[in-house]
Every structure is written in structure tokens, then in C-alpha cells.
Enzyme design. Structure first.
Site, PDB file in Angstrom:
ATOM      1  N   SER A 114       0.797  -1.224   0.000  1.00  0.00           N
ATOM      2  CA  SER A 114       0.000   0.000   0.000  1.00  0.00           C
ATOM      3  C   SER A 114       0.831   1.276   0.000  1.00  0.00           C
ATOM      4  O   SER A 114       0.272   2.368   0.020  1.00  0.00           O
ATOM      5  CB  SER A 114      -0.905   0.029   1.247  1.00  0.00           C
ATOM      6  OG  SER A 114      -0.121  -0.012   2.421  1.00  0.00           O
ATOM      7  N   CYS A 115       2.166   1.162  -0.005  1.00  0.00           N
ATOM      8  CA  CYS A 115       2.943   2.383   0.119  1.00  0.00           C
ATOM      9  C   CYS A 115       3.226   3.003  -1.230  1.00  0.00           C
ATOM     10  O   CYS A 115       3.005   2.424  -2.270  1.00  0.00           O
ATOM     11  CB  CYS A 115       4.261   2.118   0.846  1.00  0.00           C
ATOM     12  SG  CYS A 115       5.534   1.454  -0.238  1.00  0.00           S
ATOM     13  N   GLY A 116       3.736   4.214  -1.210  1.00  0.00           N
ATOM     14  CA  GLY A 116       4.115   4.901  -2.426  1.00  0.00           C
ATOM     15  C   GLY A 116       4.543   6.309  -2.093  1.00  0.00           C
ATOM     16  O   GLY A 116       4.469   6.737  -0.948  1.00  0.00           O
ATOM     17  N   GLU A 222       0.504   4.352  -7.204  1.00  0.00           N
ATOM     18  CA  GLU A 222       1.745   3.639  -7.458  1.00  0.00           C
ATOM     19  C   GLU A 222       1.648   2.774  -8.707  1.00  0.00           C
ATOM     20  O   GLU A 222       2.589   2.717  -9.508  1.00  0.00           O
ATOM     21  CB  GLU A 222       2.101   2.778  -6.246  1.00  0.00           C
ATOM     22  CG  GLU A 222       3.461   2.118  -6.340  1.00  0.00           C
ATOM     23  CD  GLU A 222       3.770   1.293  -5.098  1.00  0.00           C
ATOM     24  OE1 GLU A 222       4.951   0.979  -4.907  1.00  0.00           O
ATOM     25  OE2 GLU A 222       2.834   0.964  -4.355  1.00  0.00           O
TER      26      GLU A 222
END
Length: 276
Positions: A114-116, A222
């Protein structure tokens, strides 16, 4: 390395009755990506296609644009307590003369599903760093809506490990005529996309003009970024896009489709490429 699944003991309850049985789970392990021997990123991934994952990640970072940019990709020593190599460290050695942006060497990145990056700075980074400027915006490919609606079922049918575990995301690359060009599975949707893009780079197929990238979950910023960086003109998802993914699609000329379920879909950007 073939460590895609593992067996674990579970207590299974069905119709009020409990029983003990083995269950098949998808493997999740860290992968450290090094660039020219220097640690760059750690991602949680399903082992397999690690070299493609590493170079695909570097495409999304704007470091790589063709197979000739890479001198070698190798596993590094990453021994466990018994002295056995874990195959969880990969080094990408750039070819002579390939520039390395300072930002890739100055920041260490820990990535999850879930990161970006975030905000306007990310949009600027994509616009300035892509090795294929204008590839998505200038692509004149057209995809029939009826054909697009058949792709989720075809992607699902190709998810062999998901059938055994129920715990994997998938990224499928299709031609505008609906031919399945590649499919990769991983616990992280961004990893699945990196594996597809990395394999394309290693085979000399970037930019991926005329292609449709289908992802099994939502379309985050992302993933839209990775599509743009690889020169993919159409990104479709079975679930919703984020607002920032839509912003990036509108700015970059990417066609973005969400909630693709049979004949139904929402087109958030680039609707001229989807024909009725």
C-alpha cells in the site's frame, strides 16, 4: 527459487465442527534490492521472478529503460543462521555509462502493498524521470469495451497459485486484441506489476506500446505510475482507483479503467481509447 507456497497447521471449523488439517499459504519474504552493490529498497514479496522484480522496480524509479542498461543481476549472500543462502538479496549492476539519479542512492525504500510516494512531488517525479516521455499519451491504440470486459476472467483463470492459496494479487499484460502476453502473481500488487515490467525489459519489449495492464485489485497511484514509466497506455483494475491515480492518468495521457466487471466498467481517464 520455488518457495511460492508453504504448508501450515490450521483448525478448520465447518458447520460447527472443528478439525485439524494442513493449509497451503502463499510465501511472503523480504527481498533487498541493491543497485551497484548499495542497498536501495526492501520489499515484501512472494519469491520467484526476483530478477524481473528488481529490474522492474528500477524501471519505475526511472533508472532503467532497456536491457542494455543492465550489466548483471545476481543474488548476493544472505545466509540464515545455518549458513544457507536465503536468496533474499539481489544486486543490479548497471552497464557502464548508465546514469544513476542521486535520489535512488540517497534514500532507502521499504515498500509494502500500500505504500508509495505522495502528492504533487510524485507527479513531478514521474513526469521528469520516465525514460519514455509521451509514450502513454501518444499511443493511438484502441480497445473494444466488450473485449476489455472479458479480461478479468482470463486473468483469474491464469492465477495458478491463487487457486491453491487464495492469497495473491495478479498483474496481467494483454495485447489490444486480447492476447495474454504475461501474468505474474505476488502478495504485493506492486510487485506483480514490477515482475511483468521487469520481464518485458529483460526481453527488450519496453516501452509496452499498445498494451493493456490489468490488475486484480484496486488501481493506486503507485500502479498508475508504474504503467506510465513502462509506456503502457491502458491500465484497468477490477476495483476502484484512487483520486491521485486518476490525477496522474489525466496528466500523463494514461487510460484508466476501474470496476471492470464483465460488460460494466468506469472509465476515469482516456476514454477515447475504449471503443463501443
Amino acid at each position: 527459487m520455488g518457495r511460492v507456497t508453504e504448508r501450515r497447521r490450521v483448525v478448520r471449523i465447518r458447520n460447527g465442527t472443528a478439525g485439524i488439517r494442513p493449509d497451503t499459504l502463499v510465501t511472503e519474504e523480504p527481498l533487498e534490492i541493491r543497485l551497484n552493490g548499495k542497498p536501495l529498497a526492501i520489499t515484501m514479496r512472494t519469491p520467484g521472478d526476483d530478477f524481473a522484480l528488481a529490474v522492474g522496480f528500477l524501471v519505475s524509479e526511472g533508472v532503467l529503460g532497456s536491457a542494455s542498461d543492465v550489466r548483471a543481476v545476481t543474488y548476493c549472500e544472505g545466509a540464515d543462521e545455518d549458513g544457507v543462502n536465503t536468496y533474499n538479496v539481489v544486486n543490479v549492476q548497471l552497464a557502464a555509462g548508465v546514469p544513476v539519479p542521486d535520489i535512488t542512492l540517497e534514500r532507502n525504500v521499504y515498500t509494502t502493498s500500500s505504500c508509495g510516494l505522495c502528492g504533487k512531488a510524485s507527479l513531478d517525479a514521474v513526469r521528469t524521470a520516465t525514460r519514455f516521455p509521451g509514450a502513454a499519451a501518444d499511443d493511438a491504440v484502441r480497445v473494444p469495451a466488450r473485449l476489455l470486459g472479458t479480461l478479468p476472467d482470463r486473468l483469474r483463470a491464469a492465477q495458478k497459485v491463487f487457486d491453491r492459496t487464495g492469497g495473491l494479487h495478479a498483474a496481467g499484460l494483454f495485447s489490444a486484441e486480447g492476447e495474454l502476453l504475461d501474468v505474474r502473481e505476488d502478495v504485493g500488487r506492486h510487485n506483480a506489476v514490477d515482475k511483468v515490467v521487469g520481464r518485458a525489459l529483460r526481453e527488450g519489449r519496453l516501452p509496452l506500446t499498445g498494451a493493456v495492464l490489468l490488475v486484480s485489485g484496486r488501481a493506486s497511484f503507485e500502479l498508475a505510475q508504474k504503467a506510465v514509466m513502462a509506456g503502457i497506455p491502458v491500465l484497468a483494475a477490477v476495483s476502484a482507483p484512487s483520486s491521485l491515480a486518476v490525477d496522474l492518468a489525466l496528466e500523463s495521457g494514461l487510460t484508466l479503467v476501474g470496476f471492470l466487471r464483465g460488460a460494466d466498467m468506469n472509465i476515469y481517464a482516456g476514454e477515447e481509447r475504449i471503443t463501443l
